[in-house]
Scaffold this motif. Structure first.
Motif, PDB file in Angstrom:
ATOM      1  N   GLU A   1      36.449  59.320  22.679  1.00  0.00           N
ATOM      2  CA  GLU A   1      35.436  58.825  21.747  1.00  0.00           C
ATOM      3  C   GLU A   1      34.171  58.375  22.476  1.00  0.00           C
ATOM      4  N   MET A   2      34.338  57.764  23.636  1.00  0.00           N
ATOM      5  CA  MET A   2      33.163  57.335  24.395  1.00  0.00           C
ATOM      6  C   MET A   2      32.335  58.537  24.846  1.00  0.00           C
ATOM      7  N   VAL A   3      32.985  59.601  25.317  1.00  0.00           N
ATOM      8  CA  VAL A   3      32.258  60.801  25.722  1.00  0.00           C
ATOM      9  C   VAL A   3      31.556  61.429  24.521  1.00  0.00           C
ATOM     10  N   ASP A   4      32.202  61.392  23.353  1.00  0.00           N
ATOM     11  CA  ASP A   4      31.539  61.896  22.138  1.00  0.00           C
ATOM     12  C   ASP A   4      30.275  61.100  21.832  1.00  0.00           C
TER      13      ASP A   4
ATOM     14  N   GLU B   1      26.962  70.478  29.303  1.00  0.00           N
ATOM     15  CA  GLU B   1      26.032  70.250  30.404  1.00  0.00           C
ATOM     16  C   GLU B   1      24.670  69.842  29.852  1.00  0.00           C
ATOM     17  N   GLY B   2      24.028  68.877  30.486  1.00  0.00           N
ATOM     18  CA  GLY B   2      22.718  68.403  30.064  1.00  0.00           C
ATOM     19  C   GLY B   2      22.178  67.392  31.043  1.00  0.00           C
ATOM     20  N   HIS B   3      21.345  66.500  30.544  1.00  0.00           N
ATOM     21  CA  HIS B   3      20.743  65.466  31.379  1.00  0.00           C
ATOM     22  C   HIS B   3      20.816  64.115  30.680  1.00  0.00           C
TER      23      HIS B   3
ATOM     24  N   ASN C   1      26.503  62.664  21.730  1.00  0.00           N
ATOM     25  CA  ASN C   1      25.635  62.534  20.553  1.00  0.00           C
ATOM     26  C   ASN C   1      24.309  61.866  20.906  1.00  0.00           C
ATOM     27  N   ALA C   2      24.370  60.842  21.769  1.00  0.00           N
ATOM     28  CA  ALA C   2      23.154  60.120  22.141  1.00  0.00           C
ATOM     29  C   ALA C   2      22.191  60.996  22.932  1.00  0.00           C
TER      30      ALA C   2
ATOM     31  N   LYS D   1      27.647  49.760  23.886  1.00  0.00           N
ATOM     32  CA  LYS D   1      27.456  49.099  25.178  1.00  0.00           C
ATOM     33  C   LYS D   1      27.855  50.034  26.315  1.00  0.00           C
ATOM     34  N   GLY D   2      28.901  50.811  26.104  1.00  0.00           N
ATOM     35  CA  GLY D   2      29.336  51.762  27.130  1.00  0.00           C
ATOM     36  C   GLY D   2      28.307  52.847  27.394  1.00  0.00           C
ATOM     37  N   VAL D   3      27.676  53.349  26.318  1.00  0.00           N
ATOM     38  CA  VAL D   3      26.625  54.360  26.482  1.00  0.00           C
ATOM     39  C   VAL D   3      25.479  53.802  27.315  1.00  0.00           C
ATOM     40  N   GLU D   4      25.091  52.564  27.034  1.00  0.00           N
ATOM     41  CA  GLU D   4      24.004  51.931  27.791  1.00  0.00           C
ATOM     42  C   GLU D   4      24.414  51.704  29.247  1.00  0.00           C
ATOM     43  N   ALA D   5      25.676  51.333  29.464  1.00  0.00           N
ATOM     44  CA  ALA D   5      26.165  51.123  30.830  1.00  0.00           C
ATOM     45  C   ALA D   5      26.096  52.409  31.649  1.00  0.00           C
ATOM     46  N   VAL D   6      26.384  53.537  31.016  1.00  0.00           N
ATOM     47  CA  VAL D   6      26.299  54.830  31.703  1.00  0.00           C
ATOM     48  C   VAL D   6      24.854  55.147  32.056  1.00  0.00           C
TER      49      VAL D   6
END
Length: 257
Positions: free
Chosen positions: A86-89, A110-112, A93-94, A227-232
């Motif tokens: 779910e976190m990778v999803d 693959e992306g940036h 999406n972001a 929060k996890g997306v921002e941490a990455v």
């Protein structure tokens, strides 16, 4: 008569010789000056690196590999053991990255993220064999382990809490056991653990991790994913220390600012 002519001839000869000599000296001097100038210019150009050759010889940066652990199939969707998926999803999406069927027994995208190239991965081997995909991707793309991030559930963390580490063991997590095994026993890769809490009463851990979240838990967990997306983002742009400070903070996401 002879005496008069001879000096005249001498004078003419002397004058012609002097003019010719001066002209030759001037010509030689100019040539030497040009040679020195050309040599200096050549040395200056040679000393400066060629922009095109430098650009061509610089290899592209290695991508980051971001892996979410989980079990494939509809029956496991939304369960505690699949928070890595779910976190990778959420990251995909972001960033507008599509996850499609690909090689290495995985869903890949693959992306940036910012200016950093990334590979997002959801192994499709089932949890206990996740290392087959991770090991193959790391080997094929020659990804340094410091640029690998594993995201997975953790029974030992309080529910919805994050913990970012730069290395460590498997903590009894079967997916992590498989990853470490297929990386030749090496453990110096980043991991983002997502707390799912411990079961209460007589519920066994095996059954607990395969349970779905309640509606209230899902709402709280959504803040954790944000929060996890921002941490990455911080990890890739500002480094591990800043990201760990942010991710490991006990403050809720909506109160940070």
């Amino acid at each position: 008569m002879v005496l008069v002519i001879i000096p005249s001839i001498r004078i003419q000869i002397s004058t012609r010789f002097s003019y010719s000599s001066s002209f030759k000296s001037l010509k030689i001097g100019l040539n030497l000056k040009n040679l020195k100038s050309n040599k200096l210019r050549f040395m200056s150009e040679e000393a400066q690196p060629s922009t095109s050759s430098t650009a061509e010889s610089t290899p592209p940066p290695s991508p980051w590999l971001i892996v979410g652990l989980g079990n494939r199939g509809f029956v496991f969707k939304g369960t505690r053991h699949n928070v890595g998926f779910e976190m990778v999803d959420r990251i995909a999406n972001a960033e507008g990255i599509s996850l499609t069927s690909g090689s290495f027994k995985s869903l890949l995208g693959e992306g940036h993220i910012g200016n950093v190239p990334v590979i997002l991965c959801k192994p499709q081997t089932f949890m206990n064999a996740s290392g087959q995909s991770v090991g193959a991707i790391v080997s094929y793309y020659k990804i340094p382990l410091k640029q690998v991030l594993l995201i997975y559930d953790d029974l030992d963390l309080p529910f919805a809490k994050l913990r970012l580490l730069s290395k460590g063991g498997h903590g009894g997590h079967n997916g992590m056991k498989s990853v470490i095994h297929h990386l030749g026993g090496r453990r110096e890769f980043n991991r983002l653990r997502i707390g799912i809490g411990r079961p209460s009463g007589s519920i066994e851990a095996f059954n607990f991790v395969l349970r779905a979240f309640s509606n209230l838990e899902s709402e709280e967990l959504e803040f954790t994913f944000q929060k996890g997306v921002e941490a990455v983002h911080i990890l890739l742009s500002d480094g591990f220390d800043k990201s760990a400070t942010f991710a490991n903070s006990a403050k809720p996401l909506d109160r940070i600012g």
